[in-house]
Scaffold this motif. Structure first.
Motif, PDB file in Angstrom:
ATOM      1  N   GLU A   1       0.924  -1.327  -0.013  1.00  0.00           N
ATOM      2  CA  GLU A   1      -0.123  -0.040   0.102  1.00  0.00           C
ATOM      3  C   GLU A   1       0.906   1.442  -0.071  1.00  0.00           C
ATOM      4  O   GLU A   1       0.311   2.206  -0.836  1.00  0.00           O
ATOM      5  CB  GLU A   1      -0.916  -0.153   1.403  1.00  0.00           C
ATOM      6  N   ILE A   2       2.120   1.187   0.765  1.00  0.00           N
ATOM      7  CA  ILE A   2       2.441   2.475   0.956  1.00  0.00           C
ATOM      8  C   ILE A   2       4.006   2.654   0.445  1.00  0.00           C
ATOM      9  O   ILE A   2       4.504   3.645   0.190  1.00  0.00           O
ATOM     10  CB  ILE A   2       2.626   2.960   2.396  1.00  0.00           C
ATOM     11  N   GLY A   3       4.277   1.403  -0.126  1.00  0.00           N
ATOM     12  CA  GLY A   3       5.883   1.361  -0.571  1.00  0.00           C
ATOM     13  C   GLY A   3       5.878   1.931  -1.968  1.00  0.00           C
ATOM     14  O   GLY A   3       5.064   2.142  -2.608  1.00  0.00           O
ATOM     15  N   ASN A   4       7.289   2.393  -2.344  1.00  0.00           N
ATOM     16  CA  ASN A   4       7.558   3.017  -3.466  1.00  0.00           C
ATOM     17  C   ASN A   4       8.452   2.121  -4.582  1.00  0.00           C
ATOM     18  O   ASN A   4       8.191   2.391  -5.614  1.00  0.00           O
ATOM     19  CB  ASN A   4       8.011   4.127  -3.141  1.00  0.00           C
ATOM     20  N   ASP A   5       9.164   1.294  -3.971  1.00  0.00           N
ATOM     21  CA  ASP A   5      10.185   0.502  -4.496  1.00  0.00           C
ATOM     22  C   ASP A   5       9.876  -0.678  -5.056  1.00  0.00           C
ATOM     23  O   ASP A   5       9.084  -1.824  -4.389  1.00  0.00           O
ATOM     24  CB  ASP A   5      11.390   0.234  -3.890  1.00  0.00           C
ATOM     25  N   GLU A   6       9.649  -0.860  -6.501  1.00  0.00           N
ATOM     26  CA  GLU A   6       9.084  -2.222  -6.914  1.00  0.00           C
ATOM     27  C   GLU A   6       9.536  -3.362  -6.578  1.00  0.00           C
ATOM     28  O   GLU A   6       8.894  -4.399  -6.278  1.00  0.00           O
ATOM     29  CB  GLU A   6       9.179  -1.862  -8.639  1.00  0.00           C
ATOM     30  N   LYS A   7      10.920  -3.356  -6.400  1.00  0.00           N
ATOM     31  CA  LYS A   7      11.533  -4.791  -5.951  1.00  0.00           C
ATOM     32  C   LYS A   7      11.208  -5.153  -4.636  1.00  0.00           C
ATOM     33  O   LYS A   7      11.046  -6.340  -4.449  1.00  0.00           O
ATOM     34  CB  LYS A   7      13.162  -4.781  -5.958  1.00  0.00           C
ATOM     35  N   THR A   8      11.221  -4.150  -3.524  1.00  0.00           N
ATOM     36  CA  THR A   8      10.622  -4.332  -2.343  1.00  0.00           C
ATOM     37  C   THR A   8       9.317  -4.846  -2.244  1.00  0.00           C
ATOM     38  O   THR A   8       8.780  -5.714  -1.651  1.00  0.00           O
ATOM     39  CB  THR A   8      10.983  -3.122  -1.548  1.00  0.00           C
ATOM     40  N   LYS A   9       8.420  -4.153  -3.281  1.00  0.00           N
ATOM     41  CA  LYS A   9       6.963  -4.445  -3.262  1.00  0.00           C
ATOM     42  C   LYS A   9       6.950  -5.961  -3.858  1.00  0.00           C
ATOM     43  O   LYS A   9       5.930  -6.781  -3.377  1.00  0.00           O
ATOM     44  CB  LYS A   9       5.943  -3.654  -4.124  1.00  0.00           C
ATOM     45  N   GLU A  10       7.518  -6.345  -4.880  1.00  0.00           N
ATOM     46  CA  GLU A  10       7.696  -7.736  -5.432  1.00  0.00           C
ATOM     47  C   GLU A  10       7.967  -8.840  -4.246  1.00  0.00           C
ATOM     48  O   GLU A  10       7.453  -9.845  -4.120  1.00  0.00           O
ATOM     49  CB  GLU A  10       8.756  -7.915  -6.577  1.00  0.00           C
ATOM     50  N   MET A  11       9.024  -8.302  -3.345  1.00  0.00           N
ATOM     51  CA  MET A  11       9.510  -9.112  -2.408  1.00  0.00           C
ATOM     52  C   MET A  11       8.325  -9.396  -1.167  1.00  0.00           C
ATOM     53  O   MET A  11       7.921 -10.537  -0.774  1.00  0.00           O
ATOM     54  CB  MET A  11      10.585  -8.420  -1.791  1.00  0.00           C
ATOM     55  N   ALA A  12       7.519  -8.313  -1.043  1.00  0.00           N
ATOM     56  CA  ALA A  12       6.408  -8.316  -0.204  1.00  0.00           C
ATOM     57  C   ALA A  12       5.427  -9.217  -0.642  1.00  0.00           C
ATOM     58  O   ALA A  12       4.971  -9.987   0.044  1.00  0.00           O
ATOM     59  CB  ALA A  12       5.839  -6.796   0.074  1.00  0.00           C
ATOM     60  N   GLN A  13       4.987  -9.340  -1.871  1.00  0.00           N
ATOM     61  CA  GLN A  13       4.040 -10.065  -2.689  1.00  0.00           C
ATOM     62  C   GLN A  13       4.489 -11.620  -2.465  1.00  0.00           C
ATOM     63  O   GLN A  13       3.648 -12.393  -2.318  1.00  0.00           O
ATOM     64  CB  GLN A  13       3.826  -9.716  -3.983  1.00  0.00           C
ATOM     65  N   SER A  14       5.789 -11.850  -2.708  1.00  0.00           N
ATOM     66  CA  SER A  14       6.112 -12.977  -2.674  1.00  0.00           C
ATOM     67  C   SER A  14       6.227 -13.652  -1.313  1.00  0.00           C
ATOM     68  O   SER A  14       5.926 -14.739  -0.936  1.00  0.00           O
ATOM     69  CB  SER A  14       7.788 -13.244  -3.099  1.00  0.00           C
ATOM     70  N   MET A  15       6.382 -12.617  -0.317  1.00  0.00           N
ATOM     71  CA  MET A  15       6.410 -12.986   1.146  1.00  0.00           C
ATOM     72  C   MET A  15       4.711 -13.473   1.389  1.00  0.00           C
ATOM     73  O   MET A  15       4.680 -14.412   2.099  1.00  0.00           O
ATOM     74  CB  MET A  15       6.816 -12.055   1.954  1.00  0.00           C
ATOM     75  N   ILE A  16       3.898 -12.596   0.953  1.00  0.00           N
ATOM     76  CA  ILE A  16       2.255 -12.953   1.174  1.00  0.00           C
ATOM     77  C   ILE A  16       2.095 -14.237   0.863  1.00  0.00           C
ATOM     78  O   ILE A  16       1.503 -15.124   1.307  1.00  0.00           O
ATOM     79  CB  ILE A  16       1.514 -11.832   0.614  1.00  0.00           C
ATOM     80  N   ASP A  17       2.423 -14.526  -0.570  1.00  0.00           N
ATOM     81  CA  ASP A  17       2.314 -15.802  -1.172  1.00  0.00           C
ATOM     82  C   ASP A  17       2.761 -17.075  -0.348  1.00  0.00           C
ATOM     83  O   ASP A  17       2.093 -18.182  -0.253  1.00  0.00           O
ATOM     84  CB  ASP A  17       2.640 -15.956  -2.623  1.00  0.00           C
ATOM     85  N   ALA A  18       3.967 -17.002  -0.092  1.00  0.00           N
ATOM     86  CA  ALA A  18       4.408 -18.174   0.693  1.00  0.00           C
ATOM     87  C   ALA A  18       4.149 -18.310   2.090  1.00  0.00           C
ATOM     88  O   ALA A  18       3.921 -19.335   2.622  1.00  0.00           O
ATOM     89  CB  ALA A  18       5.956 -17.858   0.700  1.00  0.00           C
ATOM     90  N   GLN A  19       3.710 -17.141   2.867  1.00  0.00           N
ATOM     91  CA  GLN A  19       3.475 -16.970   4.216  1.00  0.00           C
ATOM     92  C   GLN A  19       2.138 -17.750   4.171  1.00  0.00           C
ATOM     93  O   GLN A  19       1.617 -18.378   5.081  1.00  0.00           O
ATOM     94  CB  GLN A  19       3.681 -15.674   4.908  1.00  0.00           C
ATOM     95  N   GLU A  20       1.085 -17.349   3.444  1.00  0.00           N
ATOM     96  CA  GLU A  20      -0.185 -17.723   3.410  1.00  0.00           C
ATOM     97  C   GLU A  20      -0.221 -19.307   3.236  1.00  0.00           C
ATOM     98  O   GLU A  20      -1.121 -19.760   3.534  1.00  0.00           O
ATOM     99  CB  GLU A  20      -0.960 -16.881   2.418  1.00  0.00           C
TER     100      GLU A  20
END
Length: 94
Positions: free
Chosen positions: A55-74
């Motif tokens: 929601e608030i991040g600006n760096d696309e690589k960090t946002k990609e990492m965040a999405q990967s974390m969501i997928d893996a953790q769920e």
């Protein structure tokens, strides 16, 4: 803790506070189940923090990492719930 934080850090601390409130305080008598029961809110907190990053991040690589974390953790949360079910531990009240 979130109330003491400033700026964007506060947004990331809200899930951490929620984690602490949902952490089990009594043992099931089964160490494996206790581990899983404590890891579920830990993983859920990571998911919620990653959603804040999206929601608030600006760096696309960090946002990609965040999405990967969501997928893996769920996926891991679902695996842990299945393991608990196999141990006879009900997680439907979470």
């Amino acid at each position: 803790m979130a109330e003491m934080a400033e700026g964007d850090v506060k947004s990331f601390m809200v899930p951490m506070d929620k984690l602490m409130a949902t952490m089990p305080m009594t043992s099931t008598g089964k160490p494996d189940a206790d581990f899983l029961l404590m890891m579920i809110p830990h993983h859920q907190s990571a998911v919620e923090m990653a959603k804040v990053e999206l929601e608030i991040g600006n760096d696309e690589k960090t946002k990609e990492m965040a999405q990967s974390m969501i997928d893996a953790q769920e996926a891991e949360i679902e695996d842990m719930r299945a393991m608990l079910k196999d141990m006879g531990i009900d997680t439907t009240s979470e």
